[in-house]
Design an enzyme around this catalytic site. Sequence first.
Site, mmCIF file in Angstrom:
data_model
loop_
_atom_site.group_PDB
_atom_site.id
_atom_site.type_symbol
_atom_site.label_atom_id
_atom_site.label_comp_id
_atom_site.label_asym_id
_atom_site.label_seq_id
_atom_site.Cartn_x
_atom_site.Cartn_y
_atom_site.Cartn_z
ATOM 1 N N ALA A 1 0.750 -1.041 0.055
ATOM 2 C CA ALA A 1 -0.172 0.105 0.193
ATOM 3 C C ALA A 1 0.863 1.211 -0.094
ATOM 4 O O ALA A 1 2.111 1.011 0.366
ATOM 5 C CB ALA A 1 -0.926 0.051 1.104
ATOM 6 N N GLY B 1 0.713 -4.905 0.970
ATOM 7 C CA GLY B 1 -0.578 -5.072 0.466
ATOM 8 C C GLY B 1 -0.535 -5.781 -0.992
ATOM 9 O O GLY B 1 -1.498 -6.360 -1.745
ATOM 10 N N GLU C 1 -0.471 -9.297 -0.432
ATOM 11 C CA GLU C 1 -2.080 -9.701 0.124
ATOM 12 C C GLU C 1 -2.868 -9.795 -1.278
ATOM 13 O O GLU C 1 -3.894 -10.614 -1.415
ATOM 14 C CB GLU C 1 -2.402 -8.595 1.015
ATOM 15 C CG GLU C 1 -1.750 -8.931 2.239
ATOM 16 C CD GLU C 1 -2.144 -7.679 3.195
ATOM 17 O OE1 GLU C 1 -1.891 -6.431 2.793
ATOM 18 O OE2 GLU C 1 -2.159 -8.121 4.383
ATOM 19 N N GLU D 1 5.224 -5.031 7.021
ATOM 20 C CA GLU D 1 4.479 -3.828 7.733
ATOM 21 C C GLU D 1 5.176 -3.557 9.042
ATOM 22 O O GLU D 1 4.984 -2.595 9.578
ATOM 23 C CB GLU D 1 2.972 -4.181 7.730
ATOM 24 C CG GLU D 1 2.258 -4.135 6.342
ATOM 25 C CD GLU D 1 2.292 -5.357 5.561
ATOM 26 O OE1 GLU D 1 3.115 -6.246 5.966
ATOM 27 O OE2 GLU D 1 1.421 -5.549 4.994
HETATM 28 N N1 CO8 Z 1 4.630 3.116 -0.737
HETATM 29 C C1 CO8 Z 1 5.053 4.311 -1.294
HETATM 30 N N2 CO8 Z 1 6.173 4.488 -2.056
HETATM 31 C C2 CO8 Z 1 6.952 3.597 -2.276
HETATM 32 C C3 CO8 Z 1 6.507 2.121 -1.601
HETATM 33 C C4 CO8 Z 1 5.551 1.962 -0.835
HETATM 34 N N3 CO8 Z 1 4.893 0.887 -0.422
HETATM 35 N N4 CO8 Z 1 7.592 1.235 -2.280
HETATM 36 C C5 CO8 Z 1 8.456 2.049 -2.818
HETATM 37 N N5 CO8 Z 1 8.060 3.220 -3.068
HETATM 38 C C6 CO8 Z 1 8.605 4.456 -3.707
HETATM 39 C C7 CO8 Z 1 9.715 4.844 -3.086
HETATM 40 O O1 CO8 Z 1 9.538 5.887 -2.148
HETATM 41 C C8 CO8 Z 1 10.680 5.512 -4.101
HETATM 42 O O2 CO8 Z 1 10.287 6.775 -4.573
HETATM 43 P P1 CO8 Z 1 10.982 7.974 -4.839
HETATM 44 O O3 CO8 Z 1 11.764 7.336 -5.906
HETATM 45 O O4 CO8 Z 1 10.350 9.209 -4.922
HETATM 46 O O5 CO8 Z 1 11.856 8.203 -3.576
HETATM 47 C C9 CO8 Z 1 10.412 4.510 -5.258
HETATM 48 O O6 CO8 Z 1 9.310 3.657 -4.879
HETATM 49 C C10 CO8 Z 1 11.497 3.502 -5.245
HETATM 50 O O7 CO8 Z 1 11.636 2.762 -4.338
HETATM 51 P P2 CO8 Z 1 12.906 2.726 -3.547
HETATM 52 O O8 CO8 Z 1 14.170 3.854 -3.799
HETATM 53 O O9 CO8 Z 1 12.935 2.410 -2.098
HETATM 54 O O10 CO8 Z 1 13.547 1.424 -4.397
HETATM 55 P P3 CO8 Z 1 14.686 0.370 -3.808
HETATM 56 O O11 CO8 Z 1 14.916 -0.516 -4.945
HETATM 57 O O12 CO8 Z 1 15.882 0.876 -3.194
HETATM 58 O O13 CO8 Z 1 13.904 -0.516 -2.625
HETATM 59 C C11 CO8 Z 1 11.821 -1.737 -1.868
HETATM 60 C C12 CO8 Z 1 12.694 -1.394 -2.895
HETATM 61 C C13 CO8 Z 1 12.732 -2.437 -0.843
HETATM 62 C C14 CO8 Z 1 10.763 -2.415 -2.273
HETATM 63 C C15 CO8 Z 1 11.503 -0.449 -0.819
HETATM 64 O O14 CO8 Z 1 11.014 0.491 -1.907
HETATM 65 C C16 CO8 Z 1 10.688 -0.662 0.252
HETATM 66 O O15 CO8 Z 1 10.808 -1.242 1.302
HETATM 67 N N6 CO8 Z 1 9.191 -0.220 0.015
HETATM 68 C C17 CO8 Z 1 8.228 -0.279 1.025
HETATM 69 C C18 CO8 Z 1 7.823 -1.730 1.302
HETATM 70 C C19 CO8 Z 1 6.642 -1.877 2.210
HETATM 71 O O16 CO8 Z 1 6.949 -1.523 3.410
HETATM 72 N N7 CO8 Z 1 5.560 -2.361 1.980
HETATM 73 C C20 CO8 Z 1 4.387 -2.400 2.692
HETATM 74 C C21 CO8 Z 1 3.580 -1.197 2.801
HETATM 75 S S1 CO8 Z 1 2.332 -1.225 4.052
HETATM 76 C C22 CO8 Z 1 1.081 -2.197 3.314
HETATM 77 O O17 CO8 Z 1 1.154 -2.566 2.407
HETATM 78 C C23 CO8 Z 1 -0.212 -2.200 4.345
HETATM 79 C C24 CO8 Z 1 -1.082 -3.231 3.607
HETATM 80 C C25 CO8 Z 1 -2.377 -2.875 3.906
HETATM 81 C C26 CO8 Z 1 -3.501 -3.536 3.007
HETATM 82 C C27 CO8 Z 1 -3.489 -2.919 1.437
HETATM 83 C C28 CO8 Z 1 -4.405 -3.786 0.726
HETATM 84 C C29 CO8 Z 1 -4.175 -4.314 -0.595
#
Ligand code: CO8
Length: 263
Positions: A70, A115, A118, A138
């Site tokens: 998400a 998400g 999921e 998460e």
């Molecule tokens: N939300 C918002 N932006 C994101 C997300 C995210 N989940 N994941 C990546 N991005 C963005 C980054 O902020 C970045 O943006 P910018 O270039 O503007 O800085 C861009 O995508 C590229 O990401 P990274 O630079 O971080 O890329 P890396 O290759 O270094 O890392 C990762 C990749 C490991 C995937 C890293 O981006 C990461 O850890 N992302 C977050 C993953 C995460 O925590 N996911 C869980 C989110 S919470 C959730 O899903 C709750 C679910 C609830 C139900 C949902 C219903 C379906």
Amino acid sequence: SYDNIIVDSSPEGGNGKIAIIKMNRPKALNALNDELFTDLIHATTAINNDTNVRCLILTGSTSKAFAAGADISEMKDKNFEDVYRNDMFAEWQEISKRSTSTPIIAAISGYCLGGGNELAMMCDIMVCTKNAKFGQPEINLGIIPGAGGTQRLTRMIGKSKSMYMSLTGDFMDANEAYTSGLVAKVYDDHDELIKESIQIANKVASKGSISLRACKEAINAADELSLQEGLRLERRLFHSLFATDDQKEGMAAFLEKRPANFK
Ligand code: CO8
């Protein structure tokens, strides 16, 4: 046409009975924001209501991510009242196994997190590339999975691995996802993933549409019913298929040694 997804209703290599939805926010690794949710629910509902489509593929538009979860920037400032009052993520059940009767293949390249994972688990068959990474991170954000990660993942891979993933936030690679039963197949790269997913979808779509939907309903009921209740549901659905032309055609085709032509 949509802003956050790409819908292909007659993909190359398809047999005319399949569709592909590609999530398309590549710069944010397909983070699932409100707009993408809305597009996806609208498109899957339309496809589910289209009787010509017998199998749907859900995938990411690039090899880097199916969906990285998400959208964190959208959630960051919400408070309890916002999310409780709006029952955040409840609408995701529209895509879940119960509401969408068309079989859905989740074709996963790259990150499949939170998400995103999921969402993939709401689909019916999960396949992936060697570079796929699955996770419920998460816990690193001070929250827990909110759309089935604690429930569906546990049913799919068992308590210990599910606990491990959700308590540590560590990712699972494609090989472990395969041996754990999370995915059905692993392919070398994104191009092969899409090509093979289309072949699987073609095969599924060549079957009778009522028997496909009944089969999906019966298998998904296994998550919720006791064995006796599940066996009874299966038997009743099995009986009901004798009211269809497809049962007549399927059995006649076998005895006449020709391929079945399901309408
Ligand atoms: N939300 C918002 N932006 C994101 C997300 C995210 N989940 N994941 C990546 N991005 C963005 C980054 O902020 C970045 O943006 P910018 O270039 O503007 O800085 C861009 O995508 C590229 O990401 P990274 O630079 O971080 O890329 P890396 O290759 O270094 O890392 C990762 C990749 C490991 C995937 C890293 O981006 C990461 O850890 N992302 C977050 C993953 C995460 O925590 N996911 C869980 C989110 S919470 C959730 O899903 C709750 C679910 C609830 C139900 C949902 C219903 C379906």
